[in-house]
Design a protein around this motif. Structure first.
Motif, short mmCIF file in Angstrom:
data_model
loop_
_atom_site.label_atom_id
_atom_site.label_comp_id
_atom_site.label_asym_id
_atom_site.label_seq_id
_atom_site.Cartn_x
_atom_site.Cartn_y
_atom_site.Cartn_z
N HIS A 40 0.86 -1.17 0.00
CA HIS A 40 0.00 0.00 0.00
C HIS A 40 0.90 1.23 0.00
CE1 HIS A 40 -3.97 -1.98 0.84
NE2 HIS A 40 -3.12 -2.96 1.02
N HIS B 262 -0.04 -2.57 -4.90
CA HIS B 262 -1.38 -3.15 -5.01
C HIS B 262 -2.45 -2.08 -4.79
CE1 HIS B 262 1.12 -6.74 -4.34
NE2 HIS B 262 0.19 -7.36 -5.02
N GLU B 263 -2.15 -1.12 -3.91
CA GLU B 263 -3.03 0.03 -3.70
C GLU B 263 -2.15 1.26 -3.51
OE1 GLU B 263 -6.27 0.04 -3.88
OE2 GLU B 263 -6.68 -2.12 -3.82
N HIS B 264 -2.63 2.40 -3.96
CA HIS B 264 -1.90 3.65 -3.70
C HIS B 264 -2.88 4.75 -3.35
CE1 HIS B 264 -2.93 5.63 -7.56
NE2 HIS B 264 -2.90 4.40 -8.06
N TYR B 265 -2.39 5.72 -2.60
CA TYR B 265 -3.26 6.78 -2.07
C TYR B 265 -2.57 8.13 -2.21
CZ TYR B 265 -4.67 2.53 0.44
OH TYR B 265 -5.02 1.24 0.76
#
Length: 200
Positions: free
Chosen positions: A35, A62-65
């Motif tokens: 992440h 897999h996820e980014h913010y």
């Protein structure tokens, strides 16, 4: 069913952005869920030090913010993760974590990890260090973080910059019980050529 390991990766604006990029690649190769949160300064450093775009790095996770998204999943202690690595960690980010001044998602996520007693590794990238830097390092260590400057291990006799980076990141991931297979481990002095230096 046991879930796979989940690591938050923070990339701040210090030089050495390749550590964060390569870390994401390694985590994907090892099937560890990553992440990602990058500071705006990190995106500037990325442009200076590599030919990559922010979107290229985000695609490795897999996820980014966005760093401004304080409501992201990784901002809450109820979101289950195994820890966080900030690679590299600027002195600004270190200071935010040390003082609890969590105005960004990157520093907020690290603060959450510490309060939840999760492992936080900060690859602090600066030299020389003044007293304020050292005090902030002491503060985050007292809070439970690990300061891990990316210092090369020359006993491993790296034959390239890439192998040096992989060895360093392999040692970082050792702290999470993740074996990358990239660490040349010391097995004692036997079999190694030792050189004695005598002061005359």
């Amino acid at each position: 069913m046991e879930r796979r390991k989940r690591i938050v990766v923070g990339i701040s604006g210090a030089s050495g952005v390749i550590y964060g990029v390569r870390l994401l690649e390694m985590l994907r190769e090892l099937n560890v869920e990553s992440h990602l949160v990058m500071s705006r300064s990190a995106q500037m450093t990325l442009a200076y030090e590599t030919d990559l775009r922010a979107a290229d790095v985000q695609a490795l996770a897999h996820e980014h913010y966005p760093n401004a998204d304080i409501g992201a999943a990784i901002s809450s202690g109820s979101f289950r993760v195994d820890g966080m690595i900030v690679a590299p960690c600027s002195m600004k980010t270190l200071a935010e974590i040390a003082t609890g001044n969590t105005g960004s998602l990157l520093s907020r996520a690290a603060d959450v990890m510490l309060k939840e007693r999760k492992r936080v590794v900060l690859m602090a990238r600066e030299t020389p260090l003044h007293l304020g830097h050292l005090r902030n390092m002491t503060s985050v260590t007292e809070a439970g973080a690990i300061i891990y400057p990316p210092v090369p291990a020359f006993y491993a006799r790296p034959d390239s910059l890439e192998s040096m980076i992989d060895h360093t990141l392999g040692r970082v991931l050792d702290l999470f019980d993740i074996d990358t297979g990239t660490v040349k481990r010391w097995t004692g002095a036997s079999g190694h050529r030792l050189v004695s230096v005598m002061n005359g």
